[in-house]
Structure formats: C-alpha cells, structure tokens
Write an enzyme that holds these catalytic residues in place. Structure first.
Site, PDB file in Angstrom:
ATOM      1  N   GLN A  90       4.839  -3.173   5.204  1.00 13.12           N
ATOM      2  CA  GLN A  90       4.458  -3.416   6.599  1.00 13.12           C
ATOM      3  C   GLN A  90       3.607  -2.246   7.106  1.00 13.12           C
ATOM      4  O   GLN A  90       3.971  -1.088   6.962  1.00 13.12           O
ATOM      5  CB  GLN A  90       5.733  -3.596   7.451  1.00 13.12           C
ATOM      6  CG  GLN A  90       5.472  -4.005   8.894  1.00 13.12           C
ATOM      7  CD  GLN A  90       4.789  -5.368   9.028  1.00 13.12           C
ATOM      8  OE1 GLN A  90       4.988  -6.271   8.211  1.00 13.12           O
ATOM      9  NE2 GLN A  90       3.969  -5.519  10.049  1.00 13.12           N
ATOM     10  N   ASP A 126      -0.192  -9.994   0.725  1.00 13.55           N
ATOM     11  CA  ASP A 126      -0.961  -9.720   1.951  1.00 13.55           C
ATOM     12  C   ASP A 126      -2.469  -9.904   1.719  1.00 13.55           C
ATOM     13  O   ASP A 126      -3.232 -10.022   2.671  1.00 13.55           O
ATOM     14  CB  ASP A 126      -0.741  -8.262   2.405  1.00 13.55           C
ATOM     15  CG  ASP A 126       0.302  -8.146   3.510  1.00 13.55           C
ATOM     16  OD1 ASP A 126       0.390  -9.069   4.334  1.00 13.55           O
ATOM     17  OD2 ASP A 126       0.994  -7.116   3.541  1.00 13.55           O
ATOM     18  N   LYS A 166       9.434 -12.290   8.860  1.00 12.54           N
ATOM     19  CA  LYS A 166       8.964 -12.594   7.507  1.00 12.54           C
ATOM     20  C   LYS A 166      10.147 -12.915   6.593  1.00 12.54           C
ATOM     21  O   LYS A 166      10.096 -13.861   5.799  1.00 12.54           O
ATOM     22  CB  LYS A 166       8.145 -11.412   6.956  1.00 12.54           C
ATOM     23  CG  LYS A 166       6.793 -11.277   7.649  1.00 12.54           C
ATOM     24  CD  LYS A 166       6.043  -9.997   7.315  1.00 12.54           C
ATOM     25  CE  LYS A 166       4.758  -9.916   8.134  1.00 12.54           C
ATOM     26  NZ  LYS A 166       3.959  -8.703   7.883  1.00 12.54           N
TER      27      LYS A 166
END
Ligand code: GUN
Length: 280
Positions: free
Chosen positions: A96, A119, A52
């Site tokens: 995460q 997200d 990422k």
C-alpha cells in the site's frame, strides 16, 4: 441533467463474475493468495487495505496481511518482498502506497515479481501497456475503462482529455484510452487555457487532486465526466475533483464521489488477482 454512472453497481457485477471464476479455478485445483503489505498506520491506507482484504474474502481468495511498523527500513521491506516472491502460495503482492520517507517507493515497486504485481506498477507491466503486450494494468484506469464500457459509453473515436499525469492514474489512463481508439490529450498543472481545452472533451477524466476544482465552465453539455478525486470537505463529507452539484445539470453523464471510480479500483484489483491465480 446528467446520467449518474453507478460505480458501486458495476463493481458489484464484476465481483460477482470474479467470484464465479474463482470457484471454477478452485475446481481445477488452483488457489490464490494476495499478500497485502502496509508500512505504518496511515488511517486512509488502513481503510483501503481493509477494503481490499474484504474484497478478497468476498470473491473467495485468501489474503495474508503484513502490518509493518512506521520505522521499518527499506532493507527489511525488500527482504519481505523477496520472501513473498519466492513463496509459491502467494499469487499476488501489494504494497500500500505511500510508504514512509525512509523507503524508496520505486525500489519497492521494482522489487515485486512482475508476475505477482497485481497493482500493475512494475516497469515491466507499464512497458507492456505501452507496447500493447499482455500484463497487469493499474487498477484505477482499468476500472474507468470498465465503467465507461459497462455504462454504454462509446470510447472509440471520441476526444478524451485526461487531467493529471501520475504514474498510477494519468499516464496509464491515457495509454488505455489510446488502446481503445480515443483521441487523447493529457493536461496537467502547467497546461494553459485548461477550461477551453476541457470543454472540447467528449470524455473528461479528472485526476487533479484538488477538491471541487472543475466547475461548469470546463464542461460541455455532451461530455461524460469521470471524477477520480477523493477528498473530505469542510463538513467532513467526501467530495471529488469535480464540483458535482454545479456540473451535474450541465453534462451528459457523470460519476459520483463516493460510489463512482473508488469501488472500481478494488474490483479491478480483484480482476488482477484472479488473473494471477489463473496463470499459476
Ligand atoms: N495508494 C493509492 N492508490 C493505490 C493503489 O492503487 N495501490 C497501492 N498499492 N497503493 C495505493
């Protein structure tokens, strides 16, 4: 023999478009910075986080890394998220998952400012998706829509079966397919006659979390098969939820693992980061 849908190539196209867009936004004086938080050192999470951050660098936005120890408390993590919410330099925040068991994942998701929730996990963004309002959409399902569209597969009017009902993939996937005018069925571990149900699908999206679970008996000759799973088999090789070798000769189109859905998730995360930067 199925057409192979190349997620690596399509994700690269998207990242090139985003790189261009970021350059334009920078000329307007806008800057983007994604805060990436990892709690603990799960090796799979470390790989995702690294990828990422690399993608951010590639398209030209900054990233700030927060690597917290496994024993971090919920209060400590929530405090950091609060600081990042208030920090005008930070345009996106990502924690995460999974987080260690002393931390309540839902509290973490709800603590992130919805306008920085790249997200798309915050209930406000999920609610926006349900209601058809603008908001951040979960990256893997958003990536699957792009995979289908950019590989020339029509969604409107098709019969779509989604296997899996997680908050991250199955549920938002079903809503997005509905938004694209597919007729959608969500199947799960308690579904009866799964092979029969799946064999009706024009588009079969598999997020079941079991290595090579779907064999040719689940598939019809005209289906487009999207495999969300990622596992390591006995020989340490990556495989999906679909038995690729067995299914591939018996269907219309299929995504490989690796190189199918995986790269699309990161491309769509970058898409969301650019959207957050734009809205600044
Ligand atoms: N863990 C597995 N998938 C994801 C994802 O899409 N986002 C985050 N933050 N964590 C994950």
């Amino acid at each position: 023999m199925a057409k192979v849908i190349d997620g690596k190539k399509i994700s690269q196209e998207i990242k090139e478009e985003l790189k261009q867009k970021v350059a334009e936004l920078k000329q307007q004086g806008k800057q983007g910075c994604l805060a990436v938080i990892q709690v603990g050192a799960d090796p799979a999470s470390s790989v995702y986080v690294r990828n990422k951050k690399r993608a951010c660098e590639y398209i030209g936005i900054a990233s700030a890394s927060y690597e917290l120890p496994e024993e971090t408390t919920e209060a400590e993590l929530l405090k950091l998220i609060g600081q990042l919410n208030r920090d005008a330099q930070i345009t996106g925040i990502l924690v995460q998952l999974p987080v260690p068991e002393q931390i309540d994942e839902n509290k973490v998701i709800q603590a992130i400012d919805p306008s920085k929730d790249v997200d798309g996990f915050h209930p406000q963004n999920v609610g926006a998706l349900v209601s058809g309002l603008p908001g951040f959409v979960s990256c893997t399902p958003a990536g699957i829509i792009q995979l289908l569209k950019r590989s020339g597969n029509t969604i409107a009017g098709k019969e779509c079966v989604v296997i899996g009902r997680s908050n991250i993939v199955g549920k938002p996937m079903a809503l997005l397919m509905l938004r694209e005018n597919a007729t959608v069925t969500v199947a799960h571990s308690k579904t009866e006659n799964l092979p029969q149900l799946c064999s009706r699908a024009d588009i079969l999206i598999v997020a079941i979390g079991k290595p090579r679970f779907i064999d040719a008996s689940y598939i019809n000759e005209c289906a487009v098969v999207i495999d969300v799973g990622i596992h390591r088999n006995e020989e340490g090789k990556l495989c999906g939820d679909v038995d690729y070798e067995q299914v591939m000769p018996h269907t219309e189109a299929i995504t490989p693992v690796p190189g199918g859905v995986g790269p699309m998730t990161i491309a769509m995360l970058m898409h969301n980061c650019v959207e957050a930067m734009e809205k600044q």
